[in-house]
Design a protein around this motif. Structure first.
Motif, short mmCIF file in Angstrom:
data_model
loop_
_atom_site.label_atom_id
_atom_site.label_comp_id
_atom_site.label_asym_id
_atom_site.label_seq_id
_atom_site.Cartn_x
_atom_site.Cartn_y
_atom_site.Cartn_z
N PRO A 129 4.85 -3.29 3.04
CA PRO A 129 4.13 -2.29 3.83
C PRO A 129 2.94 -1.64 3.12
O PRO A 129 2.02 -1.13 3.77
CB PRO A 129 5.19 -1.24 4.14
CG PRO A 129 6.14 -1.34 2.98
CD PRO A 129 6.16 -2.80 2.59
N ALA A 130 2.93 -1.62 1.79
CA ALA A 130 1.88 -0.92 1.04
C ALA A 130 0.70 -1.85 0.80
O ALA A 130 0.83 -2.88 0.12
CB ALA A 130 2.44 -0.40 -0.28
N ASP A 131 -0.46 -1.51 1.32
CA ASP A 131 -1.64 -2.38 1.26
C ASP A 131 -2.02 -2.76 -0.16
O ASP A 131 -2.31 -3.93 -0.45
CB ASP A 131 -2.84 -1.69 1.92
CG ASP A 131 -2.70 -1.59 3.44
OD1 ASP A 131 -2.38 -2.61 4.06
OD2 ASP A 131 -2.91 -0.49 3.98
N LYS A 132 -2.03 -1.79 -1.07
CA LYS A 132 -2.48 -2.08 -2.43
C LYS A 132 -1.46 -2.92 -3.19
O LYS A 132 -1.82 -3.77 -4.02
CB LYS A 132 -2.78 -0.78 -3.17
CG LYS A 132 -4.01 -0.06 -2.60
CD LYS A 132 -4.35 1.19 -3.39
CE LYS A 132 -5.58 1.87 -2.81
NZ LYS A 132 -5.92 3.11 -3.56
N MET A 133 -0.19 -2.71 -2.91
CA MET A 133 0.84 -3.55 -3.53
C MET A 133 0.72 -4.98 -3.00
O MET A 133 0.84 -5.95 -3.76
CB MET A 133 2.22 -2.98 -3.24
CG MET A 133 3.31 -3.55 -4.13
SD MET A 133 3.26 -2.92 -5.84
CE MET A 133 4.12 -1.36 -5.65
N LEU A 134 0.46 -5.10 -1.71
CA LEU A 134 0.29 -6.42 -1.10
C LEU A 134 -0.92 -7.14 -1.69
O LEU A 134 -0.89 -8.36 -1.91
CB LEU A 134 0.14 -6.28 0.41
CG LEU A 134 0.07 -7.58 1.22
CD1 LEU A 134 1.36 -8.39 1.05
CD2 LEU A 134 -0.16 -7.26 2.70
N ALA A 135 -1.98 -6.39 -1.99
CA ALA A 135 -3.17 -6.98 -2.60
C ALA A 135 -2.84 -7.55 -3.98
O ALA A 135 -3.34 -8.62 -4.36
CB ALA A 135 -4.28 -5.94 -2.70
#
Length: 206
Positions: free
Chosen positions: A73-79
């Motif tokens: 769910p976390a955009d920066k973690m996904l990046a």
């Protein structure tokens, strides 16, 4: 902690988590290797990593030859996960298990969530268990803390404001008795310690 608060926290700490990617890979690889006598993940074809974080576990699962999907769910973690797995055939998607997963029933042989459950309040954990059970054909693995506490982990989890202390007392009972309209989430739950302070809660979907 609220869903929004949790996503904000993990967006903030994503650069720090990224620094531990290789160490996480080594730890996951060892646990999977040492646990093969109880549950061999290579018996599966497809697997879903729920709350995949930096994608360290996804990369290890890919090394095993599995068809891997990670959701975070976390955009920066996904990046971070996408950057770390850019040369791998791993599907990495934005999504939150608490808002329902974008997959049909029984889409994967197995789903796994590593250190996600303890940060959720009980009702959220039950929603996660039900949703993981819905999309899994054979097994659901909750990789999380066992009862062996340490002062450092206790301090970190207190600062996170999750539900760690309740989780480690009653995780197995919750999964066995996750009831909605008198139906259980799973037909069977087996608990094996996979590290000094970690366990696999291996669940059989109904």
């Amino acid at each position: 902690m609220s869903k929004q608060g949790s996503e904000g926290l993990f967006n903030t700490i994503s650069p720090v988590y990224g620094l531990f990617f290789n160490r996480q890979r080594q730890r996951f690889a060892k646990i999977i290797r040492d646990s093969a006598g109880r549950l061999d993940l290579t018996d599966f074809t497809s697997i879903l990593d729920v709350g995949c974080g930096t994608g360290a576990l996804c990369s290890v699962l890919d090394d095993l030859g599995l068809d891997v999907t990670g959701i975070e769910p976390a955009d920066k973690m996904l990046a971070v996960a996408k950057a770390r797995n850019k040369d791998r055939p791993v599907r990495l998607l934005k999504g939150n298990v608490l808002a329902s997963l974008p997959f049909e029933d029984k889409s994967f042989d197995c789903s796994i969530a590593s250190y996600v459950a303890h940060g959720l309040i009980p009702d959220e954990r039950k929603r996660m268990f039900r949703e993981m059970g819905r999309v899994s054909r054979k097994r659901v693995i909750i990789h999380d803390y066992n009862r062996n506490r340490s002062p450092l982990i206790s301090l970190v989890e207190w600062l996170e404001r999750g539900d760690y202390f309740n989780f480690i007392r009653q995780a197995e009972k919750e999964m066995k008795n996750c009831v909605t309209e008198l139906s259980e989430c799973f037909s069977k739950v087996e608990v094996i310690d996979v590290d000094v302070r970690a366990a696999w809660y291996i669940c059989t979907p109904k």
